[in-house]
Design a protein around this motif. Structure first.
Motif, mmCIF file in Angstrom:
data_model
loop_
_atom_site.group_PDB
_atom_site.id
_atom_site.type_symbol
_atom_site.label_atom_id
_atom_site.label_comp_id
_atom_site.label_asym_id
_atom_site.label_seq_id
_atom_site.Cartn_x
_atom_site.Cartn_y
_atom_site.Cartn_z
ATOM 1 N N TYR A 89 1.007 -1.328 0.022
ATOM 2 C CA TYR A 89 -0.102 -0.099 -0.020
ATOM 3 C C TYR A 89 0.965 1.235 0.073
ATOM 4 O O TYR A 89 2.050 1.117 0.568
ATOM 5 C CB TYR A 89 -0.962 0.004 1.423
ATOM 6 N N LYS A 293 -7.698 1.281 0.711
ATOM 7 C CA LYS A 293 -7.938 1.616 -0.699
ATOM 8 C C LYS A 293 -6.720 1.754 -1.568
ATOM 9 O O LYS A 293 -6.634 1.795 -2.582
ATOM 10 C CB LYS A 293 -8.828 2.951 -0.905
ATOM 11 N N ASN A 294 -5.708 1.940 -0.968
ATOM 12 C CA ASN A 294 -4.357 2.330 -1.784
ATOM 13 C C ASN A 294 -3.253 1.277 -2.068
ATOM 14 O O ASN A 294 -2.164 1.289 -1.973
ATOM 15 C CB ASN A 294 -3.574 3.339 -1.182
#
Length: 300
Positions: A89, A293-294
């Motif tokens: 991430y 989300k990353n």
């Protein structure tokens, strides 16, 4: 969950339910890197920030490692270093606004001659000056930061062209030949190392400017110097260089059409606090079984 984190005050004061934190030396000097060591034991996760490369290589081989969060926007070889199955991430949100504003300031400064005027000691002719209205700004590595930059430049009338990993060679060539300004926001990978050399610089329009806010090794320094010396390149703004830091007496220093900043495009006074808060948010999601989300899935 046992997590390896940077040894900084903002990280040591985090309260993370269900998490045991251990700390590694971060942002240490070159001399200190020789004696830097990791704490013993397996870890489930790694928060990477200011981590010496030697420790990084050791950390990713710890048994049980499931994920790495790098508190940078770029991924600089992480995918190649990580064992199969370890999730990666990044943290582009920490850097988007600062880097985009730094780039916008650079574009405005070069156009209004501020780089040149800052070095003058007498009143003279203004030389070449321009505005961004109608100027073609090519952003190579167009992602979150590039979109933020596009928003900032829109009121000035700049024409922004974005290039990313899906751009074809023909699209890249066409954009380079149109560019008044080439802004580099690419990550450093095997494919992008020295991607801007004599051939790419030769495709740029005469008098165009190069702005590098990605990594120094995106640019062949010898080719850059040649393009500046010949006058083909109008100037350059470099937040990153190769070598880095740029040594005293290097031929890039002292040029009236070159602005060098010391790799601070993403720096803000509150960065450590924001980085710790971001890490806590991501770790919280992971302990609850949620997917942050990353997650990094492509090169750029």
């Amino acid at each position: 969950m046992r997590v390896l984190m940077p040894d900084r005050p903002e990280f040591r004061t985090l309260t993370l339910p269900g998490v045991e934190t251990v700390f590694y030396p971060s942002f240490v000097s070159r001399d200190e890197r020789q004696s830097a060591v990791l704490p013993a034991g397996d870890v489930d996760g790694l928060v990477a920030w200011g981590m010496p490369r030697t420790l990084r290589r050791e950390a990713v081989q710890r048994p049980g490692l499931k994920w790495v969060l790098t508190l940078t926007a770029g991924i600089d070889g992480w995918k190649a270093d990580l064992p199969e199955g370890v999730a990666l991430y990044n943290a582009h949100e920490l850097h988007d606004a600062a880097v985009a504003q730094h780039a916008a300031a650079a574009l405005l400064s070069s156009g209004r001659g501020l780089i040149r005027f800052a070095q003058t000691r007498s009143w003279g002719k203004p030389g070449s000056l321009w505005t961004l209205k109608g100027r073609r700004v090519v952003v190579w590595g167009y992602g979150h930061i590039g979109r933020e930059l596009a928003t900032l430049l829109a009121p000035f009338g700049a024409e922004l062209i974005g290039l990313n990993s899906r751009s074809t060679p023909a699209e890249i060539d066409d954009a380079l030949r149109q560019a008044d300004d080439l802004v580099l926001l690419l990550p450093l990978t095997a494919q992008t190392r020295f991607i801007v050399g004599q051939e790419v610089l030769g495709k740029l329009r005469a008098g165009s400017w190069l702005h590098n806010f990605g990594r120094g090794e995106l640019v062949d320094t010898a080719a850059l110097l040649a393009a500046l010396d010949s006058g083909h390149l109008g100037g350059a703004v470099l937040d990153v260089t190769d070598p880095e830091p740029l040594p005293e007496g290097h031929p890039l220093w002292g040029r009236e059409n070159v602005l060098i900043t010391p790799h601070i495009a993403s720096t803000t006074d509150d960065m450590s606090a924001r980085a710790a808060g971001y890490a806590a948010e991501v770790i919280g999601q992971l302990t609850r079984g949620q997917e942050p989300k990353n997650r990094v899935r492509g090169e750029y």
